[in-house]
Design a protein around this motif. Structure first.
Motif, PDB file in Angstrom:
ATOM      1  N   LEU A   1      -3.480  77.575 -27.930  1.00 12.92           N
ATOM      2  CA  LEU A   1      -3.015  78.087 -26.641  1.00 12.92           C
ATOM      3  C   LEU A   1      -2.074  77.058 -26.020  1.00 12.92           C
ATOM      4  N   GLY A   2      -0.966  77.528 -25.509  1.00 13.78           N
ATOM      5  CA  GLY A   2       0.001  76.643 -24.875  1.00 13.78           C
ATOM      6  C   GLY A   2       0.788  77.413 -23.835  1.00 13.78           C
ATOM      7  N   TYR A   3       1.915  76.853 -23.438  1.00  9.67           N
ATOM      8  CA  TYR A   3       2.736  77.570 -22.460  1.00  9.67           C
ATOM      9  C   TYR A   3       4.158  77.052 -22.460  1.00  9.67           C
ATOM     10  N   CYS A   4       5.029  77.900 -21.904  1.00  8.00           N
ATOM     11  CA  CYS A   4       6.431  77.516 -21.783  1.00  8.00           C
ATOM     12  C   CYS A   4       6.817  77.591 -20.314  1.00  8.00           C
ATOM     13  N   ILE A   5       7.456  76.539 -19.817  1.00  6.89           N
ATOM     14  CA  ILE A   5       7.990  76.561 -18.452  1.00  6.89           C
ATOM     15  C   ILE A   5       9.516  76.565 -18.570  1.00  6.89           C
ATOM     16  N   ALA A   6      10.130  77.493 -17.870  1.00 12.36           N
ATOM     17  CA  ALA A   6      11.595  77.588 -17.912  1.00 12.36           C
ATOM     18  C   ALA A   6      12.067  78.292 -16.643  1.00 12.36           C
ATOM     19  N   PRO A   7      13.294  78.029 -16.212  1.00 16.20           N
ATOM     20  CA  PRO A   7      13.815  78.691 -15.002  1.00 16.20           C
ATOM     21  C   PRO A   7      13.766  80.220 -15.154  1.00 16.20           C
ATOM     22  N   PRO A   8      13.758  80.947 -14.023  1.00 14.59           N
ATOM     23  CA  PRO A   8      13.529  82.395 -14.076  1.00 14.59           C
ATOM     24  C   PRO A   8      14.426  83.153 -15.063  1.00 14.59           C
ATOM     25  N   ALA A   9      15.710  82.842 -15.091  1.00 17.61           N
ATOM     26  CA  ALA A   9      16.599  83.607 -15.981  1.00 17.61           C
ATOM     27  C   ALA A   9      16.242  83.357 -17.448  1.00 17.61           C
ATOM     28  N   PHE A  10      15.785  82.142 -17.758  1.00 17.33           N
ATOM     29  CA  PHE A  10      15.397  81.830 -19.143  1.00 17.33           C
ATOM     30  C   PHE A  10      14.049  82.472 -19.464  1.00 17.33           C
ATOM     31  N   THR A  11      13.142  82.405 -18.487  1.00 12.90           N
ATOM     32  CA  THR A  11      11.809  82.973 -18.702  1.00 12.90           C
ATOM     33  C   THR A  11      11.902  84.476 -18.950  1.00 12.90           C
ATOM     34  N   LYS A  12      12.826  85.116 -18.251  1.00 13.93           N
ATOM     35  CA  LYS A  12      13.016  86.555 -18.434  1.00 13.93           C
ATOM     36  C   LYS A  12      13.348  86.855 -19.904  1.00 13.93           C
ATOM     37  N   GLU A  13      14.243  86.090 -20.479  1.00 12.58           N
ATOM     38  CA  GLU A  13      14.624  86.299 -21.886  1.00 12.58           C
ATOM     39  C   GLU A  13      13.487  85.886 -22.818  1.00 12.58           C
ATOM     40  N   PHE A  14      12.833  84.796 -22.465  1.00 14.51           N
ATOM     41  CA  PHE A  14      11.688  84.320 -23.270  1.00 14.51           C
ATOM     42  C   PHE A  14      10.633  85.427 -23.382  1.00 14.51           C
ATOM     43  N   ARG A  15      10.346  86.066 -22.258  1.00 11.55           N
ATOM     44  CA  ARG A  15       9.286  87.088 -22.250  1.00 11.55           C
ATOM     45  C   ARG A  15       9.689  88.338 -23.029  1.00 11.55           C
ATOM     46  N   LYS A  16      11.006  88.578 -23.151  1.00  7.67           N
ATOM     47  CA  LYS A  16      11.430  89.724 -23.968  1.00  7.67           C
ATOM     48  C   LYS A  16      11.019  89.508 -25.420  1.00  7.67           C
ATOM     49  N   VAL A  17      11.093  88.242 -25.868  1.00 10.70           N
ATOM     50  CA  VAL A  17      10.669  87.926 -27.237  1.00 10.70           C
ATOM     51  C   VAL A  17       9.141  87.965 -27.321  1.00 10.70           C
ATOM     52  N   HIS A  18       8.518  87.331 -26.349  1.00 10.77           N
ATOM     53  CA  HIS A  18       7.049  87.186 -26.347  1.00 10.77           C
ATOM     54  C   HIS A  18       6.334  88.535 -26.278  1.00 10.77           C
ATOM     55  N   GLN A  19       6.842  89.461 -25.470  1.00  9.60           N
ATOM     56  CA  GLN A  19       6.073  90.695 -25.236  1.00  9.60           C
ATOM     57  C   GLN A  19       6.009  91.588 -26.468  1.00  9.60           C
ATOM     58  N   PHE A  20       6.978  91.401 -27.399  1.00  6.58           N
ATOM     59  CA  PHE A  20       6.929  92.214 -28.609  1.00  6.58           C
ATOM     60  C   PHE A  20       6.487  91.403 -29.827  1.00  6.58           C
ATOM     61  N   ASN A  21       5.957  90.237 -29.548  1.00  6.89           N
ATOM     62  CA  ASN A  21       5.457  89.438 -30.657  1.00  6.89           C
ATOM     63  C   ASN A  21       3.947  89.324 -30.525  1.00  6.89           C
ATOM     64  N   CYS A  22       3.500  88.637 -29.470  1.00  6.12           N
ATOM     65  CA  CYS A  22       2.055  88.490 -29.283  1.00  6.12           C
ATOM     66  C   CYS A  22       1.561  89.319 -28.094  1.00  6.12           C
ATOM     67  N   PHE A  23       2.460  89.605 -27.172  1.00  7.94           N
ATOM     68  CA  PHE A  23       2.215  90.317 -25.905  1.00  7.94           C
ATOM     69  C   PHE A  23       1.395  89.486 -24.946  1.00  7.94           C
ATOM     70  N   SER A  24       0.134  89.170 -25.253  1.00 10.18           N
ATOM     71  CA  SER A  24      -0.626  88.320 -24.336  1.00 10.18           C
ATOM     72  C   SER A  24      -1.685  87.558 -25.128  1.00 10.18           C
ATOM     73  N   CYS A  25      -2.221  86.500 -24.511  1.00 13.01           N
ATOM     74  CA  CYS A  25      -3.097  85.578 -25.256  1.00 13.01           C
ATOM     75  C   CYS A  25      -4.567  85.778 -24.893  1.00 13.01           C
ATOM     76  N   HIS A  26      -5.391  85.108 -25.675  1.00 11.58           N
ATOM     77  CA  HIS A  26      -6.844  85.134 -25.572  1.00 11.58           C
ATOM     78  C   HIS A  26      -7.322  85.023 -24.109  1.00 11.58           C
ATOM     79  N   SER A  27      -7.958  86.081 -23.608  1.00 10.15           N
ATOM     80  CA  SER A  27      -8.306  86.126 -22.171  1.00 10.15           C
ATOM     81  C   SER A  27      -9.351  85.098 -21.723  1.00 10.15           C
ATOM     82  N   PRO A  28     -10.537  85.035 -22.385  1.00 11.15           N
ATOM     83  CA  PRO A  28     -11.580  84.151 -21.839  1.00 11.15           C
ATOM     84  C   PRO A  28     -11.165  82.682 -21.796  1.00 11.15           C
ATOM     85  N   VAL A  29     -10.384  82.252 -22.778  1.00 12.10           N
ATOM     86  CA  VAL A  29      -9.948  80.853 -22.779  1.00 12.10           C
ATOM     87  C   VAL A  29      -9.014  80.586 -21.595  1.00 12.10           C
ATOM     88  N   GLN A  30      -8.191  81.561 -21.263  1.00 12.51           N
ATOM     89  CA  GLN A  30      -7.291  81.366 -20.117  1.00 12.51           C
ATOM     90  C   GLN A  30      -8.074  81.288 -18.804  1.00 12.51           C
TER      91      GLN A  30
END
Ligand code: PMP
Ligand code: GLN
Length: 381
Positions: free
Chosen positions: A240-269
């Motif tokens: 489990l990890g995370y990415c911090i990036a300015p809003p415009a970058f995060t928007k593009e980052f999440r486009k990749v993320h949402q169709f790859n893993c979508f979301s991570c292990h809930s209880p650990v978060q």
């Protein structure tokens, strides 16, 4: 049928190879970077509780909000920068995934990315699979510092990104304030992005200060910054990890993320969100790891290996140049087979197998493990 490889030059990672050899030869594994001591029970208790409390369904795509808020508070405390949990933080299944997603979001055909060697082994394949061109710059041996003049010379109109890693794997080198000044002047007035791999954020020694991109608004505005809970909280298997990036970058980052893993292990978060509030547990980490580095270094004085000092991470490099002319791969093989100690040959972190006759040792181990390993290493000749 055959598949045309997108990564024709890639084999199995050195960490998998050496860990398999360690198992085969019943060796002590100082190769792959993972602790052999238990993680904090307070955190495992919180995960158990979160599961029992019913946090077992999908977390939101960007990550559990309370965890993103806790991260934002920590960044504010440590680096004095305000990060918005909604638009700048995405929880990922590990730091490796965060780096891959950021590079995929940012790098396209023909974009040049500056990478320093030795380099963590996922970076170059991540760039190449996206059609990017890797521009490799060697770090100075033996202090593994950055040659900023070489960086400036390597920049072309196609340079899209500089990839940084501090504390550095495999060497334990860390960026200094002088490096930051050089970086600022190098990228000022350009559109060059920064991918900053900071997975060893809290594991920094000798009173040095972690030079996060998050400290410097003019650098952060062009950065993706990646982190790993696994590395800092002794639970690498949690991924489990995370990415911090300015809003415009995060928007593009999440486009990749949402169709790859979508979301991570809930209880650990859920558990980590509470854990981060407890007592700022990260404050103890550098002291714990520094004590291990020092202990290992002291033990290693009884062997023919010479230290190449580390200032952070799980790792320290040791030279055997005074003892043997063998290649580092041959030496690593001999150590695992004859001595029963697995290490990582530093040449594995270079495309052209540059060989300074140094090996990487992971000291994130129990004292007894380090003692037995060094007892075995003393027998090498
Ligand atoms: N970057 C570096 C330099 C690392 O050493 C690691 C450790 N594997 C990672 C990224 C990725 O960490 P994770 O296990 O969270 O994917
Ligand atoms: N980061 C770890 C290391 O450098 C390994 C992670 C992995 O096996 N991919 O040893």
């Amino acid at each position: 049928m055959m598949l045309q490889s997108k990564l024709p030059n890639v084999g199995t990672t050195i960490f998998t190879v050496m860990s398999a050899l360690a198992t085969e030869h019943n060796a002590i594994n100082l190769g792959q970077g993972f602790p052999d001591y238990p993680m904090d029970e307070a955190l495992t208790d919180l995960v158990n509780k979160a599961m029992k409390d019913g946090y077992n369904q999908y977390a939101p795509m960007p990550g559990h909000l309370a965890l993103r808020e806790a991260i934002a508070q920590k960044v504010q405390r440590l680096y004095g920068t305000t990060i918005h949990p909604d638009t700048e933080i995405t929880i990922t299944p590990g730091g490796t995934y965060a780096i891959y997603s950021a590079i995929t979001a940012a790098i396209g055909q023909g974009d040049e990315v500056i990478v320093f060697e030795p380099a963590y082994d996922s970076y170059i394949p991540n760039i190449e699979i996206n059609g990017g061109k890797v521009v490799r710059i060697p770090l100075h041996f033996p202090d593994y510092s950055i040659d900023w003049e070489a960086v400036r010379k390597a920049i072309t109109p196609r340079t899209k990104m500089i990839l940084l890693n501090s504390p550095h794997n495999p060497t334990g080198a860390v960026l200094s304030e002088a490096d930051i000044a050089q970086l600022r002047s190098t990228v000022a007035g350009t559109n060059i992005l920064i991918m900053s791999d900071e997975v060893y954020e809290h594991l920094i020694f000798d009173g040095r200060q972690h030079q996060s991109m998050l400290r410097y608004p003019d650098l952060y505005e062009r950065s993706f910054v990646s982190f790993s809970f696994g590395k800092v909280y002794n639970c690498t298997g949690w991924k489990l990890g995370y990415c911090i990036a300015p809003p415009a970058f995060t928007k593009e980052f999440r486009k990749v993320h949402q169709f790859n893993c979508f979301s991570c292990h809930s209880p650990v978060q859920v558990a980590l969100a509470q854990y981060l509030q407890l007592e700022e547990p990260y404050q103890r980490l550098s002291g714990q790891l520094q004590a291990k580095r020092d202990y290992f270094r002291q033990l290693m004085q009884a062997t023919p290996f010479e230290v190449v000092p580390s200032f952070g991470s799980y790792f320290e490099m040791y030279s055997y140049a005074g003892m043997s002319q063998e290649s580092d791969t041959t030496m690593a093989m001999r150590l695992v087979k004859e001595c029963g100690v697995a290490t990582i040959p530093a040449s594995a972190f270079y495309v052209d197998s540059v060989d300074h006759r140094v090996l990487r040792f992971c000291f994130a181990k129990k004292e007894t493990t380090l003692e037995v390993a060094v007892e075995r290493l003393r027998k090498i000749s």
